[in-house]
Design an enzyme around this catalytic site. Structure first.
Site, PDB file in Angstrom:
ATOM      1  N   ARG A  46      24.583  43.311  25.630  1.00 55.78           N
ATOM      2  CA  ARG A  46      25.359  41.945  27.000  1.00 55.78           C
ATOM      3  C   ARG A  46      25.544  40.938  26.570  1.00 55.78           C
ATOM      4  O   ARG A  46      26.838  40.165  26.976  1.00 55.78           O
ATOM      5  CB  ARG A  46      23.670  41.721  28.133  1.00 55.78           C
ATOM      6  N   TYR A  98      42.835  36.329  48.181  1.00 54.00           N
ATOM      7  CA  TYR A  98      42.623  37.967  48.248  1.00 54.00           C
ATOM      8  C   TYR A  98      41.462  37.567  49.358  1.00 54.00           C
ATOM      9  O   TYR A  98      40.761  36.470  49.243  1.00 54.00           O
ATOM     10  CB  TYR A  98      42.090  38.414  47.047  1.00 54.00           C
ATOM     11  N   ASP A 170      45.211  32.348  39.325  1.00 58.29           N
ATOM     12  CA  ASP A 170      44.583  33.953  39.279  1.00 58.29           C
ATOM     13  C   ASP A 170      45.510  34.345  39.102  1.00 58.29           C
ATOM     14  O   ASP A 170      46.559  34.689  40.314  1.00 58.29           O
ATOM     15  CB  ASP A 170      43.572  34.481  41.123  1.00 58.29           C
ATOM     16  N   LYS A 195      43.652  46.181  38.682  1.00 60.13           N
ATOM     17  CA  LYS A 195      44.637  46.311  38.858  1.00 60.13           C
ATOM     18  C   LYS A 195      45.976  46.588  37.195  1.00 60.13           C
ATOM     19  O   LYS A 195      45.865  47.852  37.449  1.00 60.13           O
ATOM     20  CB  LYS A 195      45.715  45.235  39.611  1.00 60.13           C
TER      21      LYS A 195
HETATM   22  O1  P1T Z   1      38.687  44.478  43.153  1.00 59.25           O
HETATM   23  P1  P1T Z   1      38.119  43.003  41.857  1.00 59.25           P
HETATM   24  O2  P1T Z   1      38.436  43.498  40.504  1.00 59.25           O
HETATM   25  O3  P1T Z   1      36.992  42.383  42.063  1.00 59.25           O
HETATM   26  O4  P1T Z   1      39.160  41.586  42.123  1.00 59.25           O
HETATM   27  C1  P1T Z   1      38.594  41.353  42.889  1.00 59.25           C
HETATM   28  C2  P1T Z   1      40.648  40.410  43.393  1.00 59.25           C
HETATM   29  C3  P1T Z   1      40.892  38.907  42.841  1.00 59.25           C
HETATM   30  N1  P1T Z   1      41.905  38.625  42.988  1.00 59.25           N
HETATM   31  C4  P1T Z   1      43.422  39.546  44.394  1.00 59.25           C
HETATM   32  C5  P1T Z   1      44.490  38.019  43.894  1.00 59.25           C
HETATM   33  C6  P1T Z   1      43.156  40.616  44.340  1.00 59.25           C
HETATM   34  O5  P1T Z   1      43.666  40.901  44.903  1.00 59.25           O
HETATM   35  C7  P1T Z   1      41.317  41.366  44.066  1.00 59.25           C
HETATM   36  C8  P1T Z   1      41.846  42.219  44.681  1.00 59.25           C
HETATM   37  N2  P1T Z   1      42.172  42.990  45.649  1.00 59.25           N
HETATM   38  C9  P1T Z   1      42.354  43.928  46.126  1.00 59.25           C
HETATM   39  C10 P1T Z   1      41.068  45.000  45.813  1.00 59.25           C
HETATM   40  C11 P1T Z   1      42.812  44.248  46.959  1.00 59.25           C
HETATM   41  O6  P1T Z   1      43.138  45.351  47.600  1.00 59.25           O
HETATM   42  O7  P1T Z   1      43.701  43.021  48.082  1.00 59.25           O
END
Ligand code: P1T
Length: 379
Positions: A46, A98, A170, A195
């Protein structure tokens, strides 16, 4: 060292025991110690894992930060960064983020005594007006998901520094290939590595990259204390992804520009949100801050029925949440990614029932255009 070279080599030293060129997946929960208190820098997985550490070094180098810490999702990274704060602290947030970020702030962290103000961060004056004595963090998403508004990163960076407030950005939509927020004054950069960094739609992950040593130490402490770590296998896959980040981003950008121009001309499309278009309200700023515009586009079809018809009739573009993969994904923000944002707020921001979002992949662009055209003709 250039960006592409760093992407391939930073943190990627050959394995010390075998010389393996690819960093191995250290699938272990613990490490044997030579004697009490004597170990090789790894005690419990961890706390430290060599595969995760290699990815963390790689991402820190790409963003130009001191250190990086990887998490089980983008949301886990954002949640851990917010744990730098204490009950009673105030955060200024981009009004369009988001939906999951908004949900975390409003429906989870507000319950722990944090306060949030949402402002239009395309103007630094709006951030300045929202400052309070207890403001301890500014959280920007830029360009915003899904409206593609570009924050005044330079102005807000200066404001944050003058007031000694942490600036968190972000950077999921641009990736460090096109935008490096630390160069504009950010203290912490977060990503959903799910992403563009991973790029192949096959892992969920997140990262927090820190510019300052104190923040790096505190986030390292929180990563271990809270425990939402990224697995060794997912670390390996994301590292494999970052090696091709440069070539993928160049192609996302090239295809993104073509698709945006096509949509802009299309009679069935009322409005296109893409910072690369000359009429985008922050086009000039986008050119100054970023070295490309990427592959994220939103467009207005005029009604839920028209949006549904496009989404139901695409064949190559996959109707799915998420973004940043090699394949083109298409989605409906109002009912999918931003369903947790209250309806009146969604409408005010432009996230109407007719809005469609597309994450342009790196297929042959003519095939993407033909698919969209066929679906739009039926709308
Ligand atoms: O899904 P996750 O890895 O937990 O990430 C969250 C997140 C954070 N910041 C941004 C700008 C994001 O677009 C996302 C996740 N977004 C999607 C799943 C989407 O389809 O927009």
């Amino acid at each position: 060292m250039g960006f592409a070279t760093k992407a391939i080599h930073a943190g990627q030293e050959p394995d010390p025991t075998t010389g393996a060129v690819a960093v191995p997946i250290y699938q272990t929960s613990t490490y044997v110690q030579d004697a009490l208190g004597q170990h090789k820098g790894f005690e419990y997985a961890r706390t430290q894992n060599p595969t995760r550490l290699a990815l963390e070094k790689n991402l820190a180098a790409l963003e130009g930060g001191q250190a990086a810490h990887c998490f089980a999702s983008g949301m886990a990274a954002i949640d851990t960064v917010l744990k730098l704060l204490k009950a009673g602290d105030h955060v200024i947030v981009s009004e369009n983020t988001y939906g999951g970020t908004y949900r975390l702030f409003e429906r989870v962290l507000r319950g722990f005594g944090l306060d949030f103000s949402y402002v239009d961060t395309t103007e630094s004056l709006n951030v300045e007006s929202a400052l309070r004595d207890n403001t301890r963090m500014i959280f920007l998403e830029t360009p915003t998901n899904p409206i593609m508004a570009v924050a005044d990163l330079e102005g807000i960076g200066k404001l944050a520094r003058a007031n000694d407030i942490r600036l968190v950005v972000d950077n999921t939509f641009m990736s460090p290939y096109f935008l490096r927020p630390i160069e504009w004054g950010a203290d912490i950069v977060v990503h959903s590595t799910t992403k563009y960094l991973n790029g192949h739609s096959d892992t969920i992950g997140g990262v927090a990259v820190t510019a300052r040593k104190e923040d790096a130490e505190q986030i390292g402490f929180l990563q271990n204390a809270v425990g939402a770590i990224l697995s060794p296998f997912d670390s390996f896959l994301i590292m494999r992804g970052t090696k091709t980040l440069s070539v993928r981003m160049r192609q996302h950008d090239e295809n993104g520009r073509r698709v945006a121009a096509f949509l802009d001309e299309h009679p069935k499309v009322q409005k296109v949100y893409y910072p690369g278009l000359a009429q985008h309200p922050q086009h000039e700023r986008a050119k100054q801050l970023m070295t490309g515009f990427g592959g994220m586009i939103a467009f207005e079809t005029g009604s839920l029925a028209a949006a549904r018809s496009v989404l139901d009739n695409v064949r190559l573009c996959a109707l799915a949440e998420s973004l940043g993969g090699v394949e083109t994904l298409i989605s409906h923000p109002a009912t999918m990614t931003h369903a947790s944002v209250p309806a009146e707020q969604r409408l005010r921001l432009g996230i109407s029932d007719g809005l469609v979002r597309i994450s342009v992949g790196i297929e042959d662009v003519e095939d993407i255009l033909a698919d969209l055209d066929a679906a739009l003709q039926r709308a």
